[in-house]
Design a protein around this motif. Structure first.
Motif: not given
Length: 279
Positions: A172-186, A234-247
């Protein structure tokens, strides 16, 4: 002879340092991924088809092989002894887990928004068959490093679950570009990588060689394709990423529970045999 070889490997790893190898691998994978990302526009290869950064971990394995060729070859072939084998049939279960993750993502998103942002394969800028093939190749470029090299390397000192969690954090940390997004997204993304790493670690336990790479790459590619078609994370929207993480977390919990249920009879048999021997 087997015990002598295991002792030799253990001494070698203590001298060279497993964690030193982990640091080297992560640094090389990160630098290589960054360099590949910079040169991709010059190659003309569309990122929708494949992201060249995915081959950073494969290059890190190549660097590791330069100074520890024998050990690298053993890890890639599955020479490290492991557990009681994959969940039967390992490949089908793992690919089914990928489908379950995507399905849970879609259901979760629909429960909140009442709709799903489906992208038709025909609406993509490139042939879908080409994207599928390229996604599989790219996924294998990642997984030869994370799942075929680093995870088996850490399994011996840490065990399956702890090794999987560690690799998931590094992945996860290797995907460094993720940490430019909102904290909940990361946070959602990190939960996803750790959870998927646990699923992969359990399903592939005891499996080596090309089958390990193919199953891990297939799982990875299916998840990526599902997200491409059904979500816009990948748009940076938080909801899809939270759905992904929880799934991913739900599927990981299921995998851990099934693993515990599968290992319980084995532990009981070992205990019974030990008791009988003592009497």
């Amino acid at each position: 002879m087997g015990r002598m070889h295991a002792d030799f490997v253990g001494r070698t790893e203590r001298r060279g340092g497993v964690w030193g190898t982990v640091v080297m691998f992560t640094v090389v994978a990160s630098v290589a991924a960054g360099a590949l990302g910079v040169v991709q526009p010059a190659t003309g290869i569309p990122q929708e088809v494949v992201q060249l950064t995915q081959f950073g971990p494969a290059l890190a394995v190549g660097v590791a092989a330069l100074y520890r060729r024998r050990r690298t070859r053993e890890l890639l072939r599955g020479a490290v002894a492991a557990g009681s084998g994959p969940l039967p049939p390992g490949g089908a279960v793992l690919l089914g887990a990928a489908g379950l993750i995507v399905a849970l993502c879609v259901l979760g998103y629909y429960a909140v928004r009442g709709e799903v942002p489906f992208t038709s394969p025909g609406s993509l800028q490139h042939p879908f068959a080409l994207i599928v093939a390229a996604q599989l190749v790219g996924a294998c470029g990642e997984e030869v490093g994370w799942r075929c090299y680093l995870q088996p390397l850490l399994r011996s000192p840490l065990g399956t679950i702890a090794a999987s969690v560690t690799v998931g954090v590094l992945w996860g940390a290797w995907h460094v570009q993720v940490f430019t997004q909102a904290p909940l997204y990361a946070a959602g993304f990190l939960v996803a990588t750790v959870a998927m790493s646990v699923v992969l670690g359990i399903a592939l336990d005891g499996l080596g060689g090309w089958r390990r790479l193919l199953y891990a790459g297939g799982f990875h590619a299916l998840v990526n394709l599902g997200l491409l078609l059904f979500l816009d994370e990948e748009s940076g929207a938080i909801l899809p990423m939270l759905c992904f993480g929880l799934s991913c977390l739900v599927v990981a919990v299921i995998a851990v529970v099934l693993r515990g249920g599968r290992r319980a009879p084995e532990r009981a048999a070992v205990h019974a045999a030990t008791t009988l021997h003592r009497t």
